[in-house]
Scaffold this motif. Structure first.
Motif, PDB file in Angstrom:
ATOM      1  N   ASP A   1      -3.319   7.558   0.312  1.00 40.13           N
ATOM      2  CA  ASP A   1      -4.241   6.862  -0.585  1.00 40.13           C
ATOM      3  C   ASP A   1      -5.507   6.492   0.180  1.00 40.13           C
ATOM      4  OD1 ASP A   1      -4.869   5.671  -3.156  1.00 40.13           O
ATOM      5  OD2 ASP A   1      -4.626   3.719  -2.191  1.00 40.13           O
ATOM      6  N   ILE A   2      -6.628   6.473  -0.548  1.00 42.58           N
ATOM      7  CA  ILE A   2      -7.894   5.939  -0.029  1.00 42.58           C
ATOM      8  C   ILE A   2      -8.396   4.951  -1.063  1.00 42.58           C
ATOM      9  CG2 ILE A   2     -10.160   6.460   0.948  1.00 42.58           C
ATOM     10  CD1 ILE A   2      -8.125   9.395   0.103  1.00 42.58           C
ATOM     11  N   SER A   3      -8.699   3.729  -0.639  1.00 47.73           N
ATOM     12  CA  SER A   3      -9.076   2.700  -1.608  1.00 47.73           C
ATOM     13  C   SER A   3     -10.157   1.797  -1.048  1.00 47.73           C
ATOM     14  CB  SER A   3      -7.852   1.871  -1.997  1.00 47.73           C
ATOM     15  OG  SER A   3      -7.315   1.211  -0.861  1.00 47.73           O
ATOM     16  N   ASN A   4     -10.733   1.002  -1.918  1.00 48.22           N
ATOM     17  CA  ASN A   4     -11.670  -0.028  -1.504  1.00 48.22           C
ATOM     18  C   ASN A   4     -10.910  -1.173  -0.846  1.00 48.22           C
ATOM     19  OD1 ASN A   4     -14.089   1.217  -2.531  1.00 48.22           O
ATOM     20  ND2 ASN A   4     -13.361   0.713  -4.592  1.00 48.22           N
ATOM     21  N   ALA A   5     -11.656  -2.096  -0.254  1.00 44.56           N
ATOM     22  CA  ALA A   5     -11.036  -3.265   0.374  1.00 44.56           C
ATOM     23  C   ALA A   5     -10.166  -4.008  -0.634  1.00 44.56           C
ATOM     24  CB  ALA A   5     -12.119  -4.180   0.927  1.00 44.56           C
ATOM     25  N   ASP A   6      -9.019  -4.484  -0.179  1.00 43.24           N
ATOM     26  CA  ASP A   6      -8.082  -5.200  -1.041  1.00 43.24           C
ATOM     27  C   ASP A   6      -7.802  -6.579  -0.442  1.00 43.24           C
ATOM     28  OD1 ASP A   6      -6.073  -6.148  -2.623  1.00 43.24           O
ATOM     29  OD2 ASP A   6      -4.793  -4.382  -2.461  1.00 43.24           O
ATOM     30  N   PRO A   7      -8.468  -7.635  -0.961  1.00 45.80           N
ATOM     31  CA  PRO A   7      -8.287  -8.983  -0.393  1.00 45.80           C
ATOM     32  C   PRO A   7      -6.869  -9.525  -0.589  1.00 45.80           C
ATOM     33  CG  PRO A   7      -9.566  -9.066  -2.434  1.00 45.80           C
ATOM     34  CD  PRO A   7      -9.419  -7.629  -2.082  1.00 45.80           C
ATOM     35  N   MET A   8      -6.074  -8.885  -1.467  1.00 49.68           N
ATOM     36  CA  MET A   8      -4.722  -9.352  -1.715  1.00 49.68           C
ATOM     37  C   MET A   8      -3.736  -8.881  -0.644  1.00 49.68           C
ATOM     38  SD  MET A   8      -5.236 -11.101  -4.362  1.00 49.68           S
ATOM     39  CE  MET A   8      -3.546 -11.501  -4.836  1.00 49.68           C
ATOM     40  N   LEU A   9      -4.140  -7.875   0.138  1.00 56.77           N
ATOM     41  CA  LEU A   9      -3.243  -7.380   1.191  1.00 56.77           C
ATOM     42  C   LEU A   9      -3.222  -8.357   2.364  1.00 56.77           C
ATOM     43  CD1 LEU A   9      -3.903  -3.536   1.520  1.00 56.77           C
ATOM     44  CD2 LEU A   9      -1.718  -4.619   1.019  1.00 56.77           C
ATOM     45  N   PRO A  10      -2.051  -8.725   2.845  1.00 53.63           N
ATOM     46  CA  PRO A  10      -1.986  -9.570   4.049  1.00 53.63           C
ATOM     47  C   PRO A  10      -2.650  -8.868   5.235  1.00 53.63           C
ATOM     48  CG  PRO A  10       0.153  -9.449   2.950  1.00 53.63           C
ATOM     49  CD  PRO A  10      -0.726  -8.432   2.287  1.00 53.63           C
ATOM     50  N   LYS A  11      -3.388  -9.622   6.031  1.00 60.35           N
ATOM     51  CA  LYS A  11      -4.127  -9.027   7.140  1.00 60.35           C
ATOM     52  C   LYS A  11      -3.220  -8.279   8.104  1.00 60.35           C
ATOM     53  CE  LYS A  11      -8.176 -12.061   7.234  1.00 60.35           C
ATOM     54  NZ  LYS A  11      -8.982 -12.993   8.056  1.00 60.35           N
ATOM     55  N   GLN A  12      -1.998  -8.776   8.275  1.00 56.48           N
ATOM     56  CA  GLN A  12      -1.097  -8.121   9.227  1.00 56.48           C
ATOM     57  C   GLN A  12      -0.606  -6.769   8.740  1.00 56.48           C
ATOM     58  OE1 GLN A  12      -0.540 -10.994   7.697  1.00 56.48           O
ATOM     59  NE2 GLN A  12       1.577 -11.189   6.932  1.00 56.48           N
ATOM     60  N   ASP A  13      -0.861  -6.445   7.476  1.00 58.23           N
ATOM     61  CA  ASP A  13      -0.438  -5.152   6.938  1.00 58.23           C
ATOM     62  C   ASP A  13      -1.480  -4.059   7.119  1.00 58.23           C
ATOM     63  OD1 ASP A  13       1.884  -6.346   6.165  1.00 58.23           O
ATOM     64  OD2 ASP A  13       1.424  -6.423   4.022  1.00 58.23           O
ATOM     65  N   VAL A  14      -2.655  -4.415   7.661  1.00 62.49           N
ATOM     66  CA  VAL A  14      -3.754  -3.459   7.799  1.00 62.49           C
ATOM     67  C   VAL A  14      -4.242  -3.423   9.237  1.00 62.49           C
ATOM     68  CG1 VAL A  14      -6.055  -2.783   7.003  1.00 62.49           C
ATOM     69  CG2 VAL A  14      -4.461  -3.892   5.404  1.00 62.49           C
ATOM     70  N   GLU A  15      -4.349  -2.214   9.804  1.00 62.68           N
ATOM     71  CA  GLU A  15      -5.007  -2.053  11.108  1.00 62.68           C
ATOM     72  C   GLU A  15      -6.511  -2.028  10.861  1.00 62.68           C
ATOM     73  OE1 GLU A  15      -3.635   1.417  13.271  1.00 62.68           O
ATOM     74  OE2 GLU A  15      -1.755   1.386  12.137  1.00 62.68           O
ATOM     75  N   TYR A  16      -7.223  -2.983  11.403  1.00 60.56           N
ATOM     76  CA  TYR A  16      -8.675  -3.020  11.169  1.00 60.56           C
ATOM     77  C   TYR A  16      -9.425  -2.677  12.462  1.00 60.56           C
ATOM     78  CZ  TYR A  16     -13.392  -4.344  10.099  1.00 60.56           C
ATOM     79  OH  TYR A  16     -14.754  -4.294   9.930  1.00 60.56           O
ATOM     80  N   TYR A  17     -10.458  -1.837  12.328  1.00 57.96           N
ATOM     81  CA  TYR A  17     -11.253  -1.415  13.485  1.00 57.96           C
ATOM     82  C   TYR A  17     -12.736  -1.611  13.202  1.00 57.96           C
ATOM     83  CZ  TYR A  17      -6.939   0.954  14.853  1.00 57.96           C
ATOM     84  OH  TYR A  17      -5.641   1.232  15.187  1.00 57.96           O
ATOM     85  N   GLU A  18     -13.456  -2.000  14.213  1.00 58.90           N
ATOM     86  CA  GLU A  18     -14.916  -2.024  14.120  1.00 58.90           C
ATOM     87  C   GLU A  18     -15.434  -0.610  14.338  1.00 58.90           C
ATOM     88  OE1 GLU A  18     -16.470  -4.780  16.919  1.00 58.90           O
ATOM     89  OE2 GLU A  18     -15.783  -6.547  15.797  1.00 58.90           O
ATOM     90  N   GLY A  19     -16.322  -0.175  13.457  1.00 62.04           N
ATOM     91  CA  GLY A  19     -16.866   1.177  13.550  1.00 62.04           C
ATOM     92  C   GLY A  19     -16.659   1.932  12.255  1.00 62.04           C
ATOM     93  N   ILE A  20     -16.675   3.243  12.334  1.00 64.03           N
ATOM     94  CA  ILE A  20     -16.450   4.058  11.139  1.00 64.03           C
ATOM     95  C   ILE A  20     -15.306   5.035  11.394  1.00 64.03           C
ATOM     96  CG2 ILE A  20     -18.939   3.923  10.634  1.00 64.03           C
ATOM     97  CD1 ILE A  20     -18.927   7.027  11.160  1.00 64.03           C
ATOM     98  N   ILE A  21     -14.624   5.395  10.335  1.00 66.13           N
ATOM     99  CA  ILE A  21     -13.543   6.375  10.407  1.00 66.13           C
ATOM    100  C   ILE A  21     -13.980   7.625   9.660  1.00 66.13           C
ATOM    101  CG2 ILE A  21     -11.177   6.914   9.716  1.00 66.13           C
ATOM    102  CD1 ILE A  21     -10.512   3.950  10.107  1.00 66.13           C
ATOM    103  N   CYS A  22     -13.781   8.768  10.289  1.00 67.86           N
ATOM    104  CA  CYS A  22     -14.109  10.051   9.674  1.00 67.86           C
ATOM    105  C   CYS A  22     -12.967  11.029   9.931  1.00 67.86           C
ATOM    106  CB  CYS A  22     -15.429  10.598  10.229  1.00 67.86           C
ATOM    107  SG  CYS A  22     -15.353  11.123  11.956  1.00 67.86           S
ATOM    108  N   PRO A  23     -12.971  12.185   9.277  1.00 69.58           N
ATOM    109  CA  PRO A  23     -11.920  13.181   9.563  1.00 69.58           C
ATOM    110  C   PRO A  23     -12.018  13.692  10.999  1.00 69.58           C
ATOM    111  CG  PRO A  23     -13.124  13.710   7.535  1.00 69.58           C
ATOM    112  CD  PRO A  23     -13.897  12.639   8.219  1.00 69.58           C
ATOM    113  N   GLY A  24     -10.942  14.320  11.467  1.00 72.87           N
ATOM    114  CA  GLY A  24     -10.963  14.971  12.773  1.00 72.87           C
ATOM    115  C   GLY A  24     -12.041  16.034  12.839  1.00 72.87           C
ATOM    116  N   PHE A  25     -12.585  16.239  14.022  1.00 78.39           N
ATOM    117  CA  PHE A  25     -13.693  17.173  14.223  1.00 78.39           C
ATOM    118  C   PHE A  25     -13.186  18.619  14.286  1.00 78.39           C
ATOM    119  CE2 PHE A  25     -15.925  13.545  16.606  1.00 78.39           C
ATOM    120  CZ  PHE A  25     -16.629  13.177  15.469  1.00 78.39           C
ATOM    121  N   ILE A  26     -14.049  19.538  13.829  1.00 77.28           N
ATOM    122  CA  ILE A  26     -13.775  20.973  13.891  1.00 77.28           C
ATOM    123  C   ILE A  26     -14.777  21.623  14.834  1.00 77.28           C
ATOM    124  CG2 ILE A  26     -13.369  23.075  12.564  1.00 77.28           C
ATOM    125  CD1 ILE A  26     -11.686  20.705  11.584  1.00 77.28           C
TER     126      ILE A  26
END
Length: 396
Positions: A32-57
């Motif tokens: 799944d890909i979704s928008n931010a969900d404030p109802m999710l407990p913080k401990q259930d989400v790995e959060y990173y500073e920066g951007i996530i993109c697909p693997g490089f080719i």
């Protein structure tokens, strides 16, 4: 199952999602890909500073030349570079060559590369590819200027292709460059590609002297090859540049990758796209290897020409004989340094989706439900711009 979030998710197939969340299963498949969900407990989400993109080719690499790292001087020009590769590539033991291949592959994995279009003139990389650490499409590269030796060169390519086919079906026989293949050999390669519906790759307009050779049968490349004892009678004198002299022999291919394009202009691009076009979409892809271009010729393509024509661009690293690293991110840094107005979304499109489409890896290239593209975290992204401080970490 993991839920992963960052400042921005770049799915590439759609617009970036601020603070988006990607849910993946244990093998990295997108659930799944979704928008931010404030109802999710913080401990259930790995959060990173920066951007996530697909693997490089990485659509253009010469893994078999990895042992030539730091062996060839910079900025010596294409003809001197070719001479240096020929003279140095056999000065190493098989153990040294295999260790360099292993190390180079590990470097690509660390740098977030998930698939590679790799050139092979021999079988030295086959053992490493069989391990399945990365996805590869192997291009068996052949060359010979003597028309009478075309069938021998082609048959050697066939034998190498058959050997690799025991490992993977992702393999094609391709020409090296316009100036190293006869018309007869080009026709044999093209006929084989059409019959087998395989994709093709060819080095294109990597130096000014390449064009000069075809236009006037003169110049530095002509004189160098003559001094090397190559029969100049076999060299094609067409009155047109190398691209226009060669593409008509390859234009029925399922897909064609023109590599480097350092001295390709906008008229060349229009000519090529028209030649390779069909009713739906051009079968042509353009690979840029900016660091190799700087290493060898100290020049870059005019990216504005390619942007103006809205063509499909991919990213390659070339080899460690002609580069300082095997990193798609480093290639994007060089483009950004010289062309700062190219948006990050465009650069990442080149580095992911376009390459996956050319190589035929349908599960890669975009962050979409059901795919397994690999996930890269890019840190030190300021105002959604790559800088020299940007680094990549492989998340999945």
């Amino acid at each position: 199952m993991r839920r992963i979030s960052a400042d921005y998710i770049f799915p590439i197939s759609s617009e970036p999602i601020k603070n988006g969340i990607i849910t993946i299963d244990d093998d990295g498949t997108i659930l799944d890909i979704s928008n931010a969900d404030p109802m999710l407990p913080k401990q259930d989400v790995e959060y990173y500073e920066g951007i996530i993109c697909p693997g490089f080719i990485n659509t253009h690499c010469h893994l078999e030349l990895s042992h030539l790292r730091s062996q060839i001087p910079e900025n010596i020009g294409m003809t001197e570079f070719i001479k240096a590769v020929i003279s140095k590539r056999l000065e190493f033991t098989d153990h040294q060559i295999q260790q360099a291949i292993l190390d180079a592959e590990a470097e690509m994995i660390k740098n977030g590369i998930v698939a590679v279009g790799d050139i092979s003139n021999n079988n030295s990389t086959f053992k490493q590819k069989e391990k399945g650490n990365l996805l590869y499409h192997t291009f068996i590269e052949i060359f010979n200027l003597d028309p009478d030796k075309s069938e021998d060169a082609f048959n050697k390519g066939i034998l190498l292709q058959q050997e690799f086919s025991q490992i993977s079906s992702k393999v094609s026989i391709v020409p090296h460059a316009p100036y190293t293949v006869s018309e007869k050999l080009l026709k044999l390669i093209h006929e084989n590609a059409v019959e087998s519906n395989s994709i093709l790759s060819i080095h294109n307009q990597e130096s000014k002297t390449e064009n000069e050779l075809f236009i006037s049968k003169s110049g530095l490349m002509y004189e160098t090859f003559k001094a090397m004892g190559i029969n100049t009678d076999f060299m094609r004198h067409t009155g047109h540049n190398s691209l226009r002299s060669t593409l008509p022999f390859l234009d029925k291919a399922a897909k064609l990758l023109l590599v480097h394009n350092t001295f390709t202009d906008q008229d060349d691009i229009k000519f090529a796209e028209k030649r390779m076009g069909n009713e739906q979409l051009s079968n042509l892809f353009w690979c840029t290897c900016p660091n190799a271009n700087m290493f060898i010729e100290n020049s870059l393509p005019d990216y504005n020409c390619f942007l103006n024509e809205n063509v499909r661009i991919t990213i390659g690293t070339d080899s460690l004989a002609s580069n300082w690293s095997l990193s798609v991110l480093d290639e994007l840094k060089t483009i950004t340094k010289h062309y700062p107005n190219i948006p990050l979304q465009t650069l990442l499109l080149w580095a992911t989706k376009n390459g996956a489409e050319f190589l035929g890896f349908q599960q890669l290239g975009t962050i979409e439900k059901g795919k397994k593209p690999g996930l890269n975290l890019l840190k030190n992204i300021d105002a959604l711009r790559i800088s020299e401080e940007t680094v990549v970490f492989k998340l999945a």
